[in-house]
Enzyme design. Structure first.
Site, PDB file in Angstrom:
ATOM      1  N   PHE A  14       3.052   6.138  -2.436  1.00  0.00           N
ATOM      2  CA  PHE A  14       4.156   7.013  -2.839  1.00  0.00           C
ATOM      3  C   PHE A  14       4.172   7.207  -4.356  1.00  0.00           C
ATOM      4  O   PHE A  14       4.449   8.299  -4.847  1.00  0.00           O
ATOM      5  CB  PHE A  14       5.491   6.446  -2.367  1.00  0.00           C
ATOM      6  CG  PHE A  14       5.721   6.577  -0.885  1.00  0.00           C
ATOM      7  CD1 PHE A  14       5.741   7.822  -0.277  1.00  0.00           C
ATOM      8  CD2 PHE A  14       5.921   5.455  -0.089  1.00  0.00           C
ATOM      9  CE1 PHE A  14       5.958   7.953   1.093  1.00  0.00           C
ATOM     10  CE2 PHE A  14       6.128   5.571   1.276  1.00  0.00           C
ATOM     11  CZ  PHE A  14       6.146   6.820   1.865  1.00  0.00           C
ATOM     12  N   GLY A  38       0.818  -1.208   0.000  1.00  0.00           N
ATOM     13  CA  GLY A  38       0.000   0.000   0.000  1.00  0.00           C
ATOM     14  C   GLY A  38       0.851   1.257   0.000  1.00  0.00           C
ATOM     15  O   GLY A  38       0.514   2.259  -0.641  1.00  0.00           O
ATOM     16  N   CYS A  39       1.976   1.221   0.717  1.00  0.00           N
ATOM     17  CA  CYS A  39       2.917   2.344   0.700  1.00  0.00           C
ATOM     18  C   CYS A  39       3.524   2.523  -0.690  1.00  0.00           C
ATOM     19  O   CYS A  39       3.675   3.660  -1.170  1.00  0.00           O
ATOM     20  CB  CYS A  39       4.017   2.134   1.734  1.00  0.00           C
ATOM     21  SG  CYS A  39       3.476   2.324   3.447  1.00  0.00           S
ATOM     22  N   VAL A  40       3.882   1.434  -1.330  1.00  0.00           N
ATOM     23  CA  VAL A  40       4.431   1.518  -2.689  1.00  0.00           C
ATOM     24  C   VAL A  40       3.455   2.251  -3.602  1.00  0.00           C
ATOM     25  O   VAL A  40       3.827   3.175  -4.338  1.00  0.00           O
ATOM     26  CB  VAL A  40       4.740   0.111  -3.239  1.00  0.00           C
ATOM     27  CG1 VAL A  40       5.113   0.184  -4.718  1.00  0.00           C
ATOM     28  CG2 VAL A  40       5.863  -0.545  -2.446  1.00  0.00           C
TER      29      VAL A  40
END
Length: 388
Positions: free
Chosen positions: A372, A367-369
């Protein structure tokens, strides 16, 4: 004579697929995917060739999907009632199909710190995420330093280890630290800064409120006879015998949402002319945290850095803001390395920590990938200076 009528029954499976399709169409540039429901029927959502399949493995998974509630769907994934085959990050870009309206839980985040105090509350909040066997985090962090914050990359294909080394060296150089200087490390983690600076003769006092972290960092200090110490102590409760030459905060600002109090504490702990190096993940709005993330990963009133609010707090203090660097791309690359490391260590993690733990961090890191990449979340590093 009576006129006969024909009753057409639409299965709940088809109704869910139709609603998914309707919501998907409302997302600009939405990624196509395959939806597989518990009866095995597959439906193409969107146009184009899909590279990912959303699977409802049970009726519970179908119910969670049909709620179109982000937290409910996330919990169904943790339980295995919803699964994903293929590129998880691309599917997480479809989170706009879901709502996240939990006003009572959102408000409750801010009640405990008021009633019980921030320091006491933080000890409980931090334990939820960080009081874990270090072997879990070491399974996906960089192998050289074990840093739980972004690296600084020269190029996209550079190793995570080299990017973290560059960030640590940047923190040392931008604060002007040299052998014999005293520095406060806010948030010891797994000893990345203690080991890096301590090996250079810099005297580090590292603060952590996780016992697992404290014990791990103490082991590094003892094994290498570093001129450092680690204390299980909150920043706001820290009372050193003398002010520090510099302060370093690697990824802990998210857990220090009271910006005026935090900045005032830095000023009190620093010598005149001393600098603070910081880096953190960020969002455009203060206190923007999804219900799922707050409940499952980072409980409490923490918040990604809200840069505009932070700069305003600095402007109202004696501290100077010397520089700000946008690290969104760097943190995106870091998160991808972590996610790939996590997937590579799946068997180890599931055997030792369980499938739910693996799924939780897989959802979080991929989810962070996605976040960002789409500028849904940001990241910065910045430097403060105490005048004098």
């Amino acid at each position: 004579m009576t006129r006969s009528s024909v009753v057409v029954t639409v299965s709940p499976h088809h109704r869910v697929a139709d609603e998914v399709r309707r919501r998907h169409r409302a997302i600009p540039g939405a990624t196509p995917f395959t939806l597989r429901l518990p009866d095995g029927v597959e439906t193409l959502i969107g146009e184009g060739e899909p590279d990912v399949t959303l699977v409802c493995t049970s009726r519970a998974g179908l119910d969670a999907l049909s709620s179109f509630d982000l937290a409910t769907a996330g919990e169904a994934y943790l339980a295995g009632d919803i699964d994903v085959e293929g590129d998880l990050a691309s599917l997480l870009g479809m989170r706009a199909m879901f709502t996240d309206r939990h006003p009572v839980r959102y408000a409750a985040r801010f009640v405990r710190p008021v009633l019980r105090g921030q320091v006491r509350s933080d000890h409980e909040y931090i334990a939820h995420h960080y009081e874990e066997d270090p072997a879990f985090f070491l399974a996906f962090l960089d192998r050289r330093h074990r840093a739980y914050s972004q690296g600084v990359f020269e190029r996209p294909d550079e190793s995570l280890e080299d990017a973290i080394s560059r960030k640590l060296e940047y923190a040392v150089s931008v604060t002007g630290l040299k052998e014999g200087d005293r520095v406060l490390d806010v948030g010891g983690g797994w000893g990345a800064f203690v080991e890096y600076a301590g090996a250079r003769g810099i005297r580090v006092t590292s603060l952590t409120i996780s016992e697992a972290s404290r014990a791990f960092v103490q082991g590094i200090i003892d094994a290498q006879d570093l001129p450092c110490e680690v204390r299980r102590e909150h920043l706001f409760a820290h009372r050193p015998e003398a002010p520090y030459d510099a302060i370093v905060n690697l990824g802990v600002t998210e857990h220090l949402p009271d910006y005026p109090r935090t900045i005032a504490t830095y000023e009190q702990l620093l010598k005149p002319g001393g600098r603070v190096y910081l880096d953190a993940s960020a969002a455009r709005r203060k206190n923007w945290v999804s219900t799922f993330v707050e409940k499952q990963l980072f409980p409490g009133n923490g918040s990604p850095l809200a840069l505009a609010s932070y700069v305003k707090a600095v402007a109202r203090s004696p501290m100077e803001l010397e520089l700000v660097i946008n690290d969104r791309v760097d943190y995106g690359l870091t998160a991808r390395h972590w996610a790939e490391n996590l997937d590579a260590a799946r068997d180890f993690i599931e055997d030792r920590f369980g499938s739910r733990q693996y799924r939780l961090f897989r959802l979080y890191l991929w989810g962070c990938v996605d976040g960002f990449r789409r500028d849904y979340i940001q990241a910065y590093r910045w430097v403060l200076r105490k005048p004098g």
